[in-house]
Motif scaffolding. Structure first.
Motif, PDB file in Angstrom:
ATOM      1  N   UNK A 149       0.813  -1.211   0.000  1.00 38.66           N
ATOM      2  CA  UNK A 149       0.000   0.000   0.000  1.00 38.66           C
ATOM      3  C   UNK A 149       0.852   1.269   0.000  1.00 38.66           C
ATOM      4  N   UNK A 150       2.055   1.184   0.537  1.00 39.05           N
ATOM      5  CA  UNK A 150       2.901   2.384   0.614  1.00 39.05           C
ATOM      6  C   UNK A 150       3.362   2.885  -0.749  1.00 39.05           C
ATOM      7  N   UNK A 151       3.308   2.043  -1.766  1.00 35.31           N
ATOM      8  CA  UNK A 151       3.802   2.478  -3.072  1.00 35.31           C
ATOM      9  C   UNK A 151       2.738   3.231  -3.870  1.00 35.31           C
ATOM     10  N   UNK A 152       1.505   3.336  -3.311  1.00 37.68           N
ATOM     11  CA  UNK A 152       0.453   4.095  -3.991  1.00 37.68           C
ATOM     12  C   UNK A 152       0.038   5.272  -3.116  1.00 37.68           C
ATOM     13  N   UNK A 153      -0.548   6.275  -3.740  1.00 38.30           N
ATOM     14  CA  UNK A 153      -0.967   7.464  -3.002  1.00 38.30           C
ATOM     15  C   UNK A 153      -2.160   7.154  -2.097  1.00 38.30           C
ATOM     16  N   UNK A 176      -1.406  -7.171  -4.958  1.00 34.52           N
ATOM     17  CA  UNK A 176      -0.321  -6.968  -5.920  1.00 34.52           C
ATOM     18  C   UNK A 176      -0.873  -6.617  -7.296  1.00 34.52           C
ATOM     19  N   UNK A 177      -1.953  -7.281  -7.678  1.00 34.41           N
ATOM     20  CA  UNK A 177      -2.562  -6.992  -8.968  1.00 34.41           C
ATOM     21  C   UNK A 177      -3.070  -5.556  -9.011  1.00 34.41           C
ATOM     22  N   UNK A 178      -3.758  -5.125  -7.928  1.00 33.91           N
ATOM     23  CA  UNK A 178      -4.290  -3.767  -7.886  1.00 33.91           C
ATOM     24  C   UNK A 178      -3.170  -2.727  -7.924  1.00 33.91           C
ATOM     25  N   UNK A 179      -2.069  -3.014  -7.234  1.00 28.09           N
ATOM     26  CA  UNK A 179      -0.937  -2.089  -7.237  1.00 28.09           C
ATOM     27  C   UNK A 179      -0.288  -2.058  -8.614  1.00 28.09           C
ATOM     28  N   UNK A 180      -0.068  -3.232  -9.198  1.00 33.30           N
ATOM     29  CA  UNK A 180       0.577  -3.306 -10.503  1.00 33.30           C
ATOM     30  C   UNK A 180      -0.236  -2.616 -11.587  1.00 33.30           C
ATOM     31  N   UNK A 181      -1.569  -2.603 -11.424  1.00 36.77           N
ATOM     32  CA  UNK A 181      -2.446  -1.968 -12.410  1.00 36.77           C
ATOM     33  C   UNK A 181      -2.978  -0.624 -11.912  1.00 36.77           C
ATOM     34  N   UNK A 192       7.663   1.858  -9.844  1.00 32.12           N
ATOM     35  CA  UNK A 192       7.094   1.231 -11.040  1.00 32.12           C
ATOM     36  C   UNK A 192       6.895  -0.261 -10.778  1.00 32.12           C
ATOM     37  N   UNK A 193       5.872  -0.636  -9.967  1.00 31.87           N
ATOM     38  CA  UNK A 193       5.694  -2.037  -9.557  1.00 31.87           C
ATOM     39  C   UNK A 193       4.934  -2.866 -10.597  1.00 31.87           C
ATOM     40  N   UNK A 202       2.961  -2.034 -24.320  1.00 27.45           N
ATOM     41  CA  UNK A 202       2.574  -0.833 -23.586  1.00 27.45           C
ATOM     42  C   UNK A 202       1.090  -0.551 -23.753  1.00 27.45           C
ATOM     43  N   UNK A 203       0.574  -0.765 -24.959  1.00 30.05           N
ATOM     44  CA  UNK A 203      -0.852  -0.527 -25.208  1.00 30.05           C
ATOM     45  C   UNK A 203      -1.719  -1.502 -24.418  1.00 30.05           C
ATOM     46  N   UNK A 204      -1.292  -2.774 -24.346  1.00 29.09           N
ATOM     47  CA  UNK A 204      -2.065  -3.776 -23.595  1.00 29.09           C
ATOM     48  C   UNK A 204      -2.062  -3.453 -22.120  1.00 29.09           C
ATOM     49  N   UNK A 205      -0.931  -3.015 -21.586  1.00 29.37           N
ATOM     50  CA  UNK A 205      -0.865  -2.655 -20.169  1.00 29.37           C
ATOM     51  C   UNK A 205      -1.791  -1.470 -19.889  1.00 29.37           C
ATOM     52  N   UNK A 206      -1.759  -0.479 -20.758  1.00 28.17           N
ATOM     53  CA  UNK A 206      -2.623   0.698 -20.567  1.00 28.17           C
ATOM     54  C   UNK A 206      -4.097   0.304 -20.654  1.00 28.17           C
ATOM     55  N   UNK A 207      -4.415  -0.619 -21.553  1.00 28.61           N
ATOM     56  CA  UNK A 207      -5.800  -1.094 -21.688  1.00 28.61           C
ATOM     57  C   UNK A 207      -6.260  -1.792 -20.415  1.00 28.61           C
ATOM     58  N   UNK A 208      -5.394  -2.620 -19.813  1.00 28.87           N
ATOM     59  CA  UNK A 208      -5.736  -3.335 -18.585  1.00 28.87           C
ATOM     60  C   UNK A 208      -5.918  -2.364 -17.422  1.00 28.87           C
TER      61      UNK A 208
END
Length: 272
Positions: A149-153, A176-181, A192-193, A202-208
């Motif tokens: 949780x510390x890695x997100x605002x 971990x999934x929520x943080x990574x996305x 950058x987790x 990059x497009x697929x990551x942005x879409x997810x």
């Protein structure tokens, strides 16, 4: 062959160094957790959670659809002046307040989850905000949860905490999934987790990231609505059931709304 014995001082120094390395790894993990799941495993978790949330959203939408059917029907039949007089004579003129509000076009106010904004952060980045600690005070979380949780605002921390509680047993892989996305604007600077997503374009990551954000907003909104909506449906169903249990009401409806009477009957047997 007899194993070589180390001098006591040398053995102590080795043990001390090992402890220091271990403590250093733990401390590092507290600020930047390692994410070791492979991309296929990560995508499996992502797909399962996306399916689960969509099913829940669809369930709440079905509850609302059932309530709307009752509202439309009661609005139709109570628009008949003679029918209203019949209801008054049978002691059925008083309907639940929530149903009356919906019929009038003013559904009861309820809270809903709005898209969060990264502008206002109650604490410094990299800390756990008090709201999250309050939300999770009765939860038994896995090791490393707060490091994640510390890695997100803070605003994102609150959203993740709500999603964790709604999900049930707290799963570190889910977090971990929520943080990574997490959208980049909600990450602590220079974090950058996303190693699990390295093999994706990059497009697929942005879409997810975009898709999950949309699903999570809809899910939290449905979560807010489900309780009040369920109570409204129960009270509306019971009131309509009382109407259909009255022989005079049934005869009036059969005589004056012959094309809709089967629909009226079906509404009384809708399973909640």
């Amino acid at each position: 062959m007899t194993p070589k014995r180390l001098k006591r001082e040398v053995a102590y120094q080795l043990l001390l160094n090992n402890d220091r390395r271990h403590a250093g790894a733990l401390a590092s993990d507290q600020m930047r957790p390692k994410m070791r799941r492979s991309t296929p495993e990560f995508l499996k978790i992502y797909d399962a959670e996306r399916t689960r949330k969509r099913a829940f959203i669809a369930e709440v939408e079905e509850l609302e659809h059932r309530l709307d059917r009752i509202v439309v029907t009661v609005r139709l039949i109570t628009g008949d002046r003679r029918f209203r007089a019949l209801l008054a004579s049978e002691g059925l003129a008083t309907m639940p307040n929530t149903l009356g509000l919906r019929i009038s076009g003013f559904p009861p106010a309820r809270t809903s989850s709005q898209p969060i904004s990264g502008e206002a952060n109650p604490i410094s980045a990299g800390e756990i905000c008090p709201e999250v600690l309050s939300l999770l005070r009765d939860c038994t979380g896995p090791a490393g949860l707060f490091a994640l949780l510390r890695v997100v605002l803070p605003v994102r921390q609150i959203e993740i905490a709500r999603l964790m509680i709604a999900r049930g047993p707290v799963s570190v892989n889910y977090v971990k999934m929520l943080v990574a996305l997490t959208p980049p604007s909600f990450l602590v600077k220079d974090i950058h987790p996303q190693p699990e997503l390295a093999s994706l374009s990059k497009d697929r990551r942005a879409e997810m990231v975009s898709e999950l954000a949309e699903i999570n907003r809809a899910f939290l909104n449905a979560l807010d609505r489900r309780g009040p909506l369920s109570l409204e449906l129960i009270t509306a169903s019971r009131y309509f059931g009382r109407l259909m249990d009255n022989s005079k009401v049934v005869r009036y409806l059969a005589r004056n709304f012959p094309g809709r009477f089967e629909e009226f009957h079906n509404l009384t047997v809708l399973a909640f």
